[in-house]
Structures are given as structure tokens and as C-alpha cells.
Design a protein around this motif. Structure first.
Motif, PDB file in Angstrom:
ATOM      1  N   VAL A   4       0.857  -1.189   0.000  1.00 23.69           N
ATOM      2  CA  VAL A   4       0.000   0.000   0.000  1.00 23.69           C
ATOM      3  C   VAL A   4       0.892   1.237   0.000  1.00 23.69           C
ATOM      4  CG1 VAL A   4      -1.838   1.179   1.235  1.00 23.69           C
ATOM      5  CG2 VAL A   4      -1.668  -1.296   1.332  1.00 23.69           C
ATOM      6  N   PRO A   5       0.635   2.197  -0.890  1.00 19.90           N
ATOM      7  CA  PRO A   5       1.454   3.420  -0.912  1.00 19.90           C
ATOM      8  C   PRO A   5       1.477   4.085   0.448  1.00 19.90           C
ATOM      9  CG  PRO A   5      -0.086   3.399  -2.734  1.00 19.90           C
ATOM     10  CD  PRO A   5      -0.405   2.202  -1.895  1.00 19.90           C
ATOM     11  N   GLU A   6       2.642   4.643   0.805  1.00 17.61           N
ATOM     12  CA  GLU A   6       2.765   5.056   2.194  1.00 17.61           C
ATOM     13  C   GLU A   6       1.920   6.264   2.556  1.00 17.61           C
ATOM     14  OE1 GLU A   6       7.138   5.848   2.486  1.00 17.61           O
ATOM     15  OE2 GLU A   6       6.739   5.127   0.479  1.00 17.61           O
ATOM     16  N   HIS A   7       1.579   7.131   1.592  1.00 20.22           N
ATOM     17  CA  HIS A   7       0.762   8.270   1.993  1.00 20.22           C
ATOM     18  C   HIS A   7      -0.636   7.813   2.374  1.00 20.22           C
ATOM     19  CE1 HIS A   7      -0.260   8.036  -2.319  1.00 20.22           C
ATOM     20  NE2 HIS A   7      -1.401   8.562  -1.982  1.00 20.22           N
ATOM     21  N   ARG A  10      -0.321   6.388   5.815  1.00 19.69           N
ATOM     22  CA  ARG A  10      -0.230   7.465   6.797  1.00 19.69           C
ATOM     23  C   ARG A  10      -1.603   8.063   7.049  1.00 19.69           C
ATOM     24  NH1 ARG A  10       1.769  12.050   4.984  1.00 19.69           N
ATOM     25  NH2 ARG A  10       3.142  10.926   3.552  1.00 19.69           N
ATOM     26  N   VAL A 118       7.728   4.550  -5.906  1.00 20.96           N
ATOM     27  CA  VAL A 118       7.870   5.557  -4.854  1.00 20.96           C
ATOM     28  C   VAL A 118       8.324   6.865  -5.477  1.00 20.96           C
ATOM     29  CG1 VAL A 118       8.372   3.955  -2.991  1.00 20.96           C
ATOM     30  CG2 VAL A 118      10.225   4.797  -4.413  1.00 20.96           C
ATOM     31  N   HIS A 119       8.057   7.936  -4.770  1.00 16.37           N
ATOM     32  CA  HIS A 119       8.469   9.244  -5.259  1.00 16.37           C
ATOM     33  C   HIS A 119       9.990   9.368  -5.261  1.00 16.37           C
ATOM     34  CE1 HIS A 119       4.321  10.916  -4.743  1.00 16.37           C
ATOM     35  NE2 HIS A 119       4.742  11.602  -5.788  1.00 16.37           N
TER      36      HIS A 119
ATOM     37  N   PRO B  40       1.883  14.406  -1.390  1.00 13.83           N
ATOM     38  CA  PRO B  40       2.212  13.678  -2.625  1.00 13.83           C
ATOM     39  C   PRO B  40       2.311  14.608  -3.827  1.00 13.83           C
ATOM     40  CG  PRO B  40       0.536  12.516  -1.400  1.00 13.83           C
ATOM     41  CD  PRO B  40       0.744  13.818  -0.691  1.00 13.83           C
ATOM     42  N   ARG B  43       5.578  16.467  -3.635  1.00  5.91           N
ATOM     43  CA  ARG B  43       6.666  15.533  -3.913  1.00  5.91           C
ATOM     44  C   ARG B  43       6.844  15.359  -5.415  1.00  5.91           C
ATOM     45  NH1 ARG B  43       6.742  10.607   0.443  1.00  5.91           N
ATOM     46  NH2 ARG B  43       7.053  11.913   2.261  1.00  5.91           N
ATOM     47  N   VAL B  58       9.273  11.265 -11.977  1.00  9.44           N
ATOM     48  CA  VAL B  58       8.643  11.627 -10.712  1.00  9.44           C
ATOM     49  C   VAL B  58       8.648  10.446  -9.739  1.00  9.44           C
ATOM     50  CG1 VAL B  58       6.435  12.206  -9.655  1.00  9.44           C
ATOM     51  CG2 VAL B  58       7.221  13.462 -11.650  1.00  9.44           C
ATOM     52  N   LYS B  59       8.450   9.250 -10.320  1.00  4.56           N
ATOM     53  CA  LYS B  59       8.438   8.064  -9.464  1.00  4.56           C
ATOM     54  C   LYS B  59       9.333   6.994 -10.066  1.00  4.56           C
ATOM     55  CE  LYS B  59       4.039   8.192  -7.070  1.00  4.56           C
ATOM     56  NZ  LYS B  59       2.852   7.393  -6.747  1.00  4.56           N
ATOM     57  N   VAL B  60       9.895   6.165  -9.198  1.00  2.83           N
ATOM     58  CA  VAL B  60      10.685   5.026  -9.672  1.00  2.83           C
ATOM     59  C   VAL B  60      10.224   3.768  -8.948  1.00  2.83           C
ATOM     60  CG1 VAL B  60      12.763   6.299 -10.292  1.00  2.83           C
ATOM     61  CG2 VAL B  60      12.434   5.547  -7.943  1.00  2.83           C
ATOM     62  N   ARG B  62      10.036   0.742  -6.547  1.00  2.00           N
ATOM     63  CA  ARG B  62      10.457   0.768  -5.143  1.00  2.00           C
ATOM     64  C   ARG B  62      11.799   0.072  -4.934  1.00  2.00           C
ATOM     65  NH1 ARG B  62       8.053   1.577  -0.190  1.00  2.00           N
ATOM     66  NH2 ARG B  62       6.037   1.931  -1.122  1.00  2.00           N
TER      67      ARG B  62
END
Lengths: 256, 253
Positions: A4-7, A10, A118-119, B40, B43, B58-60, B62
Motif C-alpha cells: 500500500v502506498p505510504e501516503h 499514513r 515511490v516518489h 504527494p 513531492r 517523478v516516481k521510480v 520501489r
């Protein structure tokens, strides 16, 4: 298996904390906040004791149907005429309800699975920044304590013994002791470089995991070790006249 | 008192951020326009609305940000290249590539120029380190099978970059014009002289003569400070561009 994406995690955590913080009284507003599923409001109605699985409006409907059936003998021929007195609507006047959720994979052909991403900021940039700080600090400290060599002025008439190439060419110089210069200095490194460039076109195996490409991994390891060992021999185990020595007996003949 | 000062400061900040100069420097969407709060959206803006967008998406994936996957080797190679450019420019201020002056210039740099010795040390050790990191980066890419389709051509560019790195290091080796430089380069260029058919010509072009002298020094200086970095930067640009076009970092395994 995606995480699950962390934002979102959170946000969920914050909502949970908010709920716990303000006690049970906050439960209803919190539920309203999060956009309740269709069946939710009925849970608050008095029929809750009957079993939560059957929505209240359905129970109402069946009760009214029973009443109709009880009235039916009084008015024969009625069943057809006595259609449901009201449209079967839900508590909010809904005429539809959620029966089931069909996961997309079962009826659609999903071409690309969404990847877990992830960002770049902060996750990648911060790492890169820290890595560059580390390497700068390392170089700075190393350079404070170890000076780059500056020997005496170049003199064409005075050949040092031994004369060594830069360390990354010492493997080639080592080969020179074994083969004709054309083989050692041109043919072997040329072929090695050529094969290296062609590697992706030679290797037809599509697997990425090392355990599924043992041959390629072994071959490359042998290749890398070949040069590493030659460079080390050339650097540390060659003394005057480029003869074989042991550095712990005869000292180092190596400048960086 | 404190809150008064804080209010004044925030007023001033608001004025600065509203000024034409500020808004002309930071384009709409830049996080510097209004200040950064972690979300987000912001970011994404950090990358999307800055020059970094040329380098990073913007994103890669994980797994790609795990240090244990890349060991940062490619990034460190690039960073070392920048570090070497900066220190190299500093060294250029104090160096003249002639046989009569080169060694003296280095000696004076080390003994009389402020931080001269330190910067030269960083340049030299950084150069050796860069050869190592580029080499290890290649090994890492191979062991991850990252050269496989669609990344075949980027591997080819990578091998070219490795060769260019070696050439940059080798051309720099001659510049101090001491015994180490002269004889290391003599050994190296003698090897290249054994190229079949036109070996003598190769050696002549490399040395700018039949033996190493002041002409060689000038030639290798220009190669070292201008031509090879220029070629390397072009290949670097294509290398980075292909990394993104080929779907970012490879894997996970």
C-alpha cells in the motif's frame, strides 16, 4: 504482490488516531467522513438485533409482503392486481444496490500490472545526496592524509626500473610478458572489448535472476577475475626488470 | 516581541515570493513559489517542475531506490565526474602544458597555491576511484542481467563510457610530466604501437611525433580537458536518456 502506498497508510493511521483520540462519540462522524458503503446506514436502525446481514429495508419489504399475503384471501383474484404497493426502494430512495465486486483481472485482460513505485523526492534524491556526501567526505579525508605522487622531472634518458603503465593497464603489461606484443597489447584486449560490447546480443537467455543464468554469470566472473588477478600481479608482484617478486620480501614497486 | 518579529518575517517572505523577480525565477508549480509542505502533490512537483526532471522521473520502482540493488555505483560515477570537472578547472588555472613548465607548475601548485595540494590530491584519487566505480557499475549491471532487451544498446553505450573513462584517466596521467607520467605513458603507447597494419601511424598520431615530448603534452592536455570530456558528456546524456526510455532501472530480480 504490491504494498500500500505510504501516503495512504499514513492517512489511514491518522484517521485511526483521530478516532481513538475523540472516543466513541466520534465514531459516527468518522464513519460519515470515510464515505460509508451502501449498506452501512441501516446498521444504526433498530433491526440491528435481528442480524446485521439482512438490510432493514429488505426486512420491511418482506414484512409488508406478508401483510399483503394475509390480506389476499379477503380479496380473491387479488394477487395479480395487488402488485407491491410501493417501489422497492432503499432507505435513501435508492433503486440499486451493490451485489458484488468483480475484480478486474477476472473479466478484463490486464496488460500491464501497476508497479509499486515511490516518489523520487525524497526517497531517491535523499539517498543520492547522502551517497555523494559520503564519497566527498571520503575523498577529502583521504586526500588530506595521502598525497598524490609527484616524482622528479621527466627525463627521457633515464628509464626507471621497473617502468609500469597505469594500474588499469597493468593487466595488459602482464600479458606482454607471456605473448607477442601484438597478441597481448591489441588482440586479446580487442577481443575482450568486442565481446563485452556484444554481450547483450550473444546472450539470448531472457532470465534475470543469477540462479537461472549460471553460465553467463560464471563466464563474466572468470573474465573479471582474470583481469583483476593480472592487474594485481602486475601492480604488486613485479619488481625491477618486471621480474616476479613478493611485495612482503622485496618491497612495493608501485606508484598510483 | 517574538511573534511580532515572526509576523514581520512572514510578511517580508510573502513580499519576496510575490515579487516579479521571484516569480520570474521560479516557474508556476515550482515548490519555491509558495514554499514546500510535504504532500504527494508537492513531492511530484519537486521533480516535475524543476530542472531535475531531465534526470529523474517523478516516481521510480520501489526496489530501485534500495542501496543494496544499485550500490549507487552509476550515480557515484557521475558524481565523481562532476567532482573531477570542478577540481580539474581549478587545476587548469595553474598549469601550462609544455615540457618546460608543466612539472614546475605542479610543484608550485603544491607548495605555494592555497589548497593546491589538496585539490590535486582529490583530483587524482577521485580519478582512480572513478575508474573503479565505473568498472564496478558495469559488473553490477551484468550480474543483474540489466543489459538484456530492451537495454542492449544502453549497455553498448556503457562500454563506450568505460573506455572513455580509461582514456580520460590515461591522458591525465601524462600531465604532471614527472618520471612516473612519462614512463607509464611510454609503456602504454608502445603497446598501442603494436596495432596491426597501421601501428606506427596510431602511435604517431597519439604522440604527435615519434617520441613523447612537449607536443605530446599539448595534445594529451587538449584531449584530457576538452575533447574527451565533451564526448563523454554526450554519451552520458544518451546513457541517462536511455535508462528512462527503456523503462527505468531493471529488475526486480
Amino acid at each position: 504482490m504490491t504494498e500500500v502506498p505510504e501516503h495512504l497508510l499514513r492517512r489511514a493511521k491518522e484517521a485511526r488516531e483521530r478516532m481513538e483520540g475523540s472516543g466513541e462519540s466520534a465514531e459516527a462522524p468518522a464513519a460519515a467522513d470515510s464515505g460509508p458503503p451502501p449498506a452501512e446506514p441501516t446498521a444504526a436502525e433498530p433491526t440491528a438485533g435481528e442480524g446485521e446481514k439482512i438490510p432493514a429495508h429488505l426486512l420491511d419489504r418482506s414484512r409488508s409482503a406478508e401483510e399483503q399475503a394475509a390480506m389476499a384471501p379477503a380479496a380473491p383474484g387479488g394477487p395479480v392486481a395487488a402488485a407491491p404497493p410501493s417501489l422497492p426502494t432503499g432507505p435513501g430512495g435508492h433503486t440499486q444496490r451493490l451485489l458484488t465486486v468483480v475484480k478486474s483481472g477476472s473479466i478484463q485482460d490486464v496488460k500491464a500490472m501497476p508497479q509499486d513505485r515511490v516518489h523520487v523526492w525524497p526517497h531517491l534524491l535523499l539517498g543520492e545526496f547522502v551517497a555523494s556526501l559520503f564519497i566527498t567526505a571520503f575523498l577529502l579525508i583521504f586526500s588530506v592524509f595521502v598525497n598524490a605522487p609527484l616524482l622528479e622531472l621527466a627525463n627521457v634518458n633515464e628509464t626507471p626500473n621497473p617502468s609500469k603503465a597505469p594500474w588499469y593497464f597493468l593487466g595488459l603489461q602482464e600479458l606482454l610478458t607471456m605473448f607477442h606484443p601484438m597478441v597481448a597489447g591489441v588482440t586479446i584486449p580487442g577481443i575482450a572489448l568486442f565481446l563485452l560490447i556484444l554481450a547483450p546480443y550473444i546472450d539470448r537467455n531472457k532470465e534475470n535472476a543469477p540462479e537461472k543464468r549460471k553460465f553467463a554469470v560464471s563466464l563474466m566472473t572468470v573474465h573479471l577475475m582474470f583481469w583483476a588477478v593480472l592487474v594485481m600481479i602486475g601492480s604488486f608482484f613485479r619488481g625491477p626488470g618486471f621480474n616476479f617478486i613478493f611485495p612482503w620480501q622485496d618491497g612495493l614497486f608501485f606508484d598510483f | 516581541m517574538g511573534t511580532q518579529l515572526g509576523g514581520k518575517a512572514s510578511d517580508l517572505m510573502g513580499q519576496v515570493q510575490g515579487s516579479q523577480a521571484w516569480t520570474s525565477i521560479f516557474r508556476p508549480g515550482s515548490i519555491f513559489r509558495k514554499g514546500y509542505t510535504d504532500s504527494p502533490r508537492n513531492r511530484s512537483y519537486v521533480i516535475m517542475n524543476s530542472v531535475l526532471y531531465h534526470l529523474h522521473p517523478v516516481k521510480v520502482k520501489r526496489h530501485g531506490v534500495r542501496v543494496s540493488y544499485t550500490l549507487c555505483l552509476g550515480g557515484l560515477s557521475f558524481f565523481l565526474f562532476i567532482l573531477l570537472t570542478v577540481t580539474g578547472i581549478f587545476l587548469m588555472f595553474f598549469y601550462r602544458p609544455t615540457a618546460a613548465q608543466a612539472w614546475d607548475d605542479i610543484y608550485i601548485l603544491q607548495t605555494e597555491v592555497a589548497f593546491g595540494l589538496l585539490v590535486r590530491n582529490i583530483h587524482r584519487w577521485g580519478a582512480h576511484l572513478m575508474v573503479l566505480t565505473v568498472f564496478l557499475h558495469m559488473a553490477r549491471v551484468f550480474y543483474h542481467g540489466a543489459y538484456k532487451p530492451p537495454r542492449e544498446f544502453n549497455w553498448v553505450i556503457g562500454v563506450i563510457l568505460l573506455t572513455l573513462t580509461l582514456l580520460l584517466s590515461f591522458t591525465g596521467y601524462l600531465l604532471p610530466w614527472d618520471q612516473l607520467a612519462l614512463w607509464a605513458v611510454t609503456v602504454g603507447t608502445n603497446m598501442m604501437g603494436f596495432t596491426p597494419v597501421f601501428g606506427d601511424q596510431v602511435r604517431f598520431v597519439l604522440l604527435s611525433g615519434v617520441e613523447i615530448g612537449t607536443d605530446t603534452l599539448l595534445r594529451w592536455y587538449v584531449l584530457h580537458v576538452l575533447m574527451l570530456p565533451f564526448v563523454l558528456i554526450i554519451f552520458l546524456a544518451v546513457h541517462f536518456w536511455r535508462v528512462r526510455k527503456d523503462g527505468g532501472i531493471s529488475g526486480p530480480l
